[in-house]
Design a protein around this motif. Structure first.
Motif, PDB file in Angstrom:
ATOM      1  N   MET A 122       8.278 -13.702   2.124  1.00  0.00           N
ATOM      2  CA  MET A 122       6.896 -14.119   2.150  1.00  0.00           C
ATOM      3  C   MET A 122       5.988 -12.949   2.530  1.00  0.00           C
ATOM      4  SD  MET A 122       4.963 -16.683   1.764  1.00  0.00           S
ATOM      5  CE  MET A 122       3.566 -17.571   2.279  1.00  0.00           C
ATOM      6  N   VAL A 123       6.407 -12.183   3.563  1.00  0.00           N
ATOM      7  CA  VAL A 123       5.612 -11.033   3.994  1.00  0.00           C
ATOM      8  C   VAL A 123       5.583  -9.984   2.893  1.00  0.00           C
ATOM      9  CG1 VAL A 123       5.466  -9.196   5.701  1.00  0.00           C
ATOM     10  CG2 VAL A 123       6.133 -11.488   6.413  1.00  0.00           C
ATOM     11  N   ALA A 124       6.695  -9.817   2.198  1.00  0.00           N
ATOM     12  CA  ALA A 124       6.766  -8.832   1.121  1.00  0.00           C
ATOM     13  C   ALA A 124       5.798  -9.184  -0.006  1.00  0.00           C
ATOM     14  CB  ALA A 124       8.188  -8.732   0.592  1.00  0.00           C
ATOM     15  N   VAL A 125       5.656 -10.464  -0.310  1.00  0.00           N
ATOM     16  CA  VAL A 125       4.750 -10.901  -1.372  1.00  0.00           C
ATOM     17  C   VAL A 125       3.304 -10.603  -0.988  1.00  0.00           C
ATOM     18  CG1 VAL A 125       3.905 -12.917  -2.630  1.00  0.00           C
ATOM     19  CG2 VAL A 125       6.351 -12.673  -2.187  1.00  0.00           C
ATOM     20  N   VAL A 126       2.966 -10.862   0.278  1.00  0.00           N
ATOM     21  CA  VAL A 126       1.604 -10.596   0.741  1.00  0.00           C
ATOM     22  C   VAL A 126       1.329  -9.087   0.725  1.00  0.00           C
ATOM     23  CG1 VAL A 126       0.067 -10.745   2.744  1.00  0.00           C
ATOM     24  CG2 VAL A 126       1.525 -12.687   2.150  1.00  0.00           C
ATOM     25  N   ALA A 127       2.310  -8.286   1.127  1.00  0.00           N
ATOM     26  CA  ALA A 127       2.146  -6.833   1.122  1.00  0.00           C
ATOM     27  C   ALA A 127       1.973  -6.306  -0.295  1.00  0.00           C
ATOM     28  CB  ALA A 127       3.342  -6.168   1.789  1.00  0.00           C
ATOM     29  N   MET A 128       2.728  -6.842  -1.230  1.00  0.00           N
ATOM     30  CA  MET A 128       2.596  -6.407  -2.629  1.00  0.00           C
ATOM     31  C   MET A 128       1.251  -6.810  -3.190  1.00  0.00           C
ATOM     32  SD  MET A 128       6.407  -6.995  -4.225  1.00  0.00           S
ATOM     33  CE  MET A 128       5.880  -6.515  -5.847  1.00  0.00           C
ATOM     34  N   ALA A 129       0.770  -8.006  -2.861  1.00  0.00           N
ATOM     35  CA  ALA A 129      -0.527  -8.462  -3.347  1.00  0.00           C
ATOM     36  C   ALA A 129      -1.646  -7.584  -2.790  1.00  0.00           C
ATOM     37  CB  ALA A 129      -0.741  -9.931  -2.954  1.00  0.00           C
ATOM     38  N   ALA A 130      -1.544  -7.204  -1.520  1.00  0.00           N
ATOM     39  CA  ALA A 130      -2.555  -6.345  -0.917  1.00  0.00           C
ATOM     40  C   ALA A 130      -2.539  -4.965  -1.569  1.00  0.00           C
ATOM     41  CB  ALA A 130      -2.306  -6.229   0.583  1.00  0.00           C
ATOM     42  N   THR A 131      -1.358  -4.475  -1.886  1.00  0.00           N
ATOM     43  CA  THR A 131      -1.238  -3.170  -2.535  1.00  0.00           C
ATOM     44  C   THR A 131      -1.851  -3.192  -3.921  1.00  0.00           C
ATOM     45  OG1 THR A 131       0.808  -2.765  -1.314  1.00  0.00           O
ATOM     46  CG2 THR A 131       0.399  -1.383  -3.218  1.00  0.00           C
ATOM     47  N   VAL A 132      -1.623  -4.251  -4.663  1.00  0.00           N
ATOM     48  CA  VAL A 132      -2.180  -4.369  -6.019  1.00  0.00           C
ATOM     49  C   VAL A 132      -3.694  -4.459  -5.950  1.00  0.00           C
ATOM     50  CG1 VAL A 132      -2.314  -5.880  -8.036  1.00  0.00           C
ATOM     51  CG2 VAL A 132      -0.105  -5.378  -7.002  1.00  0.00           C
ATOM     52  N   MET A 133      -4.216  -5.183  -4.976  1.00  0.00           N
ATOM     53  CA  MET A 133      -5.663  -5.334  -4.855  1.00  0.00           C
ATOM     54  C   MET A 133      -6.317  -4.009  -4.464  1.00  0.00           C
ATOM     55  SD  MET A 133      -5.809  -9.131  -3.116  1.00  0.00           S
ATOM     56  CE  MET A 133      -7.289  -8.778  -2.272  1.00  0.00           C
ATOM     57  N   LEU A 134      -5.672  -3.253  -3.607  1.00  0.00           N
ATOM     58  CA  LEU A 134      -6.235  -1.979  -3.191  1.00  0.00           C
ATOM     59  C   LEU A 134      -6.033  -0.884  -4.233  1.00  0.00           C
ATOM     60  CD1 LEU A 134      -5.230  -1.842   0.580  1.00  0.00           C
ATOM     61  CD2 LEU A 134      -7.493  -2.245  -0.382  1.00  0.00           C
ATOM     62  N   GLY A 135      -5.078  -1.070  -5.115  1.00  0.00           N
ATOM     63  CA  GLY A 135      -4.767  -0.060  -6.120  1.00  0.00           C
ATOM     64  C   GLY A 135      -5.943   0.253  -7.016  1.00  0.00           C
ATOM     65  N   GLY A 136      -6.763  -0.709  -7.326  1.00  0.00           N
ATOM     66  CA  GLY A 136      -7.914  -0.484  -8.186  1.00  0.00           C
ATOM     67  C   GLY A 136      -9.069   0.170  -7.453  1.00  0.00           C
ATOM     68  N   CYS A 137      -9.078   0.181  -6.141  1.00  0.00           N
ATOM     69  CA  CYS A 137     -10.201   0.716  -5.364  1.00  0.00           C
ATOM     70  C   CYS A 137     -10.098   2.219  -5.136  1.00  0.00           C
ATOM     71  CB  CYS A 137     -10.274   0.016  -4.005  1.00  0.00           C
ATOM     72  SG  CYS A 137     -10.564  -1.748  -4.133  1.00  0.00           S
ATOM     73  N   ILE A 138      -8.923   2.785  -5.310  1.00  0.00           N
ATOM     74  CA  ILE A 138      -8.718   4.201  -5.031  1.00  0.00           C
ATOM     75  C   ILE A 138      -8.688   4.970  -6.342  1.00  0.00           C
ATOM     76  CG2 ILE A 138      -7.138   5.906  -4.049  1.00  0.00           C
ATOM     77  CD1 ILE A 138      -6.121   3.663  -2.214  1.00  0.00           C
ATOM     78  N   THR A 139      -9.583   5.958  -6.456  1.00  0.00           N
ATOM     79  CA  THR A 139      -9.587   6.803  -7.651  1.00  0.00           C
ATOM     80  C   THR A 139      -9.569   8.266  -7.208  1.00  0.00           C
ATOM     81  OG1 THR A 139     -11.995   6.792  -7.714  1.00  0.00           O
ATOM     82  CG2 THR A 139     -10.868   5.157  -9.050  1.00  0.00           C
TER      83      THR A 139
END
Length: 57
Positions: free
Chosen positions: A1-18
């Motif tokens: 469950m924690v891994a899923v939340v961590a992956m979701a947070a990573t995907v969401m932040l992935g678009g913010c960093i250029t």
């Protein structure tokens, strides 16, 4: 469950960093001054030996 939340947070932040390369090249200026001083000091007896045997040296 924690891994899923961590992956979701990573995907969401992935678009913010250029990352973009700079337009101009990076220039590094290095001014290096190396001074070495070597002093030979001979003991009096060694100096006398050299003077006595100057043909060898």
């Amino acid at each position: 469950m924690v891994a899923v939340v961590a992956m979701a947070a990573t995907v969401m932040l992935g678009g913010c960093i250029t990352l973009e390369a700079p337009d101009e090249p990076i220039v590094i200026e290095l001014n290096i001054n190396i001074t070495q001083e070597v002093i030979y000091r001979l003991a009096d007896d060694a100096e006398q030996t050299i003077e006595d045997n100057s043909a060898i040296f």
